[in-house]
Design an enzyme around this catalytic site. Sequence first.
Site, PDB file in Angstrom:
ATOM      1  N   GLU A 114     -18.852  52.590 -17.633  1.00  0.00           N
ATOM      2  CA  GLU A 114     -18.706  53.107 -19.006  1.00  0.00           C
ATOM      3  C   GLU A 114     -18.386  51.972 -19.947  1.00  0.00           C
ATOM      4  OE1 GLU A 114     -15.980  56.333 -19.885  1.00  0.00           O
ATOM      5  OE2 GLU A 114     -16.581  57.356 -18.049  1.00  0.00           O
ATOM      6  N   GLU A 130     -11.439  57.155 -13.521  1.00  0.00           N
ATOM      7  CA  GLU A 130     -10.241  56.789 -14.283  1.00  0.00           C
ATOM      8  C   GLU A 130      -8.982  57.556 -13.878  1.00  0.00           C
ATOM      9  OE1 GLU A 130     -11.012  56.952 -18.470  1.00  0.00           O
ATOM     10  OE2 GLU A 130     -12.585  55.440 -18.372  1.00  0.00           O
TER      11      GLU A 130
HETATM   12  C1  FCB Z   1     -13.261  57.357 -21.042  1.00  0.00           C
HETATM   13  C2  FCB Z   1     -13.678  58.632 -20.353  1.00  0.00           C
HETATM   14  C3  FCB Z   1     -14.887  59.293 -20.952  1.00  0.00           C
HETATM   15  C4  FCB Z   1     -14.894  59.196 -22.457  1.00  0.00           C
HETATM   16  C5  FCB Z   1     -14.655  57.782 -22.901  1.00  0.00           C
HETATM   17  C6  FCB Z   1     -14.708  57.584 -24.396  1.00  0.00           C
HETATM   18  O1  FCB Z   1     -11.908  57.113 -20.841  1.00  0.00           O
HETATM   19  O2  FCB Z   1     -13.939  58.403 -18.988  1.00  0.00           O
HETATM   20  O3  FCB Z   1     -14.934  60.610 -20.488  1.00  0.00           O
HETATM   21  O4  FCB Z   1     -13.985  60.068 -22.990  1.00  0.00           O
HETATM   22  O5  FCB Z   1     -13.415  57.339 -22.424  1.00  0.00           O
END
Ligand code: FCB
Length: 523
Positions: A422, A199
């Site tokens: 994620e 990210e």
């Molecule tokens: C993302 C991050 C991770 C976590 C989630 C909820 O942006 O990569 O580390 O904080 O959000």
Amino acid sequence: MSLVIPGPGARIPAPGTPVPFAPTAPLTTPTPNSAGRVAFPDGFLWGTATAAFQVEGAGAEGGRQDSIWDTFCRVPGAVHAGDDGMVACDHYHRYREDVALMKRLDLGSYRFSTSWARIMPDGKTVNREGLDFYSRLVDELLGADLLPWLTLYHWDLPQALEELGGWPSRDTAYRFAEYAVAMHEALGDRVGVWTTLNEPWCSAFLGYTSGAHAPGKKSPELGLAAAHHLMLGHGLATSALRELDPAATLGITLNFTVSDPVDPTDPADVDVARRDDGMFNRIFLDPILRGAYPADILDDVAHLGFAEHVREGDLQIISTPIDVLGVNYYNGGAVSARPQHPGGADPDGTAGPDGAREQADDAPVWEVRSPNPVPDGIHHHSRGLPTTDMGWEVQPEGLTRLLLRLQEDYTGPRGIQLFVTENGAAYPDVVQADGSVDDQDRLAFVDAHLRAVKDAIDGGADVRGYFAWSLLDNFEWALGYSKRFGLVHTDYETQERTVKASGRWYATVAAANAVPARPGAEE
Ligand code: FCB
């Protein structure tokens, strides 16, 4: 290992012609995958994800020195309740237990990050003890038949490098490539999947423009400089790793939004959605996958000196071919040129995926600004969808649209595989007297998003795996330990781990390679 990820896919040169933004309409449910049992393609990879600073603890052990997050945690008011990462989930000491837990949950892979501040505490000298920790972790994973999915950078820049200018400084990109090579020298014989950055939007724009994340800088110019140097670091590391290890699976993880104009027939709303999409998604997608920054975004930020950082040859380095694109998705947003409630604040602010900060009344206030370097006139509207404990709208169909768009415009033509690296939700868990957590809300969230992934696969997206965020409740950045994302509950007093209902359910999904029918639905 029983799991084999195919090597580099078909390569086509990046055409350098940006894809213009085109809004799509929200998908209507139900789809064929809405309720019954949903089987995933053979070999689909099931995992969970964590990040070094969020779980490891051992902040001053094994030669580790401060990262920007250690420093940021000491800034009064910057992090909820003054929480820090010194102990976190104590994963540094309990990794064996955590790997055994993943094994019990029938998972196929663990997505973790390595701490640059543990490996190169002063930003340049390799610390053997740091490497040894990850070497032990990787051996433990391989012994449990879990695929190590390694991310080199999940936001924890060594403080020593921040003091030399951090990501707004071009040098940091070169230091990052050196760190990537050092990691590969130590682990390349056992780790086959390498993600450069997690990210970069957050690193650049929450870190250097909004000030919500470490190092807490609040400048549009610094955020943009950081964005380009993160891209350059990604490209330099990718080409160095490719040269060292042609068979490695290389990639990057980006976080995405799905920008929907509130009124798709209003050109002003469509233009706001274009700008939002550009500064969030295309500013990273296009240089990596098309070898050019989007022309419209270059125009929007022309007054902020962005183009001056982009030197001859940079885009060629940045567009070094990758094998996989990691997709992090939590929610999209509806945007308009007009405020939802004239005169009032936007319901979800402009901070994007940072959540609202709750602090004690007498806590010092840490002001943050918009992460968008050019935020004027972009208003986020609430759509009345259910929200998680982060205040983020629950919008699974956005994930289907996102994956289909990526496949069509970016990854498909280049033979790049997609992995959801994620996805997950914070909810205010209630721990029962026996320690159990019956988190039906989180379970329903993951269920709905997996169905959305299958909709995308059915529509032609080459999605090969899914990593739930997160294995454990952990340090949620500026929100400290106040938000719980785990499939496993962490008791921060005792470090006891208790698998939640969502974790038990996810284990059945991984074991069956299928999402079971929803209660009451036909098989
Ligand atoms: C993302 C991050 C991770 C976590 C989630 C909820 O942006 O990569 O580390 O904080 O959000």
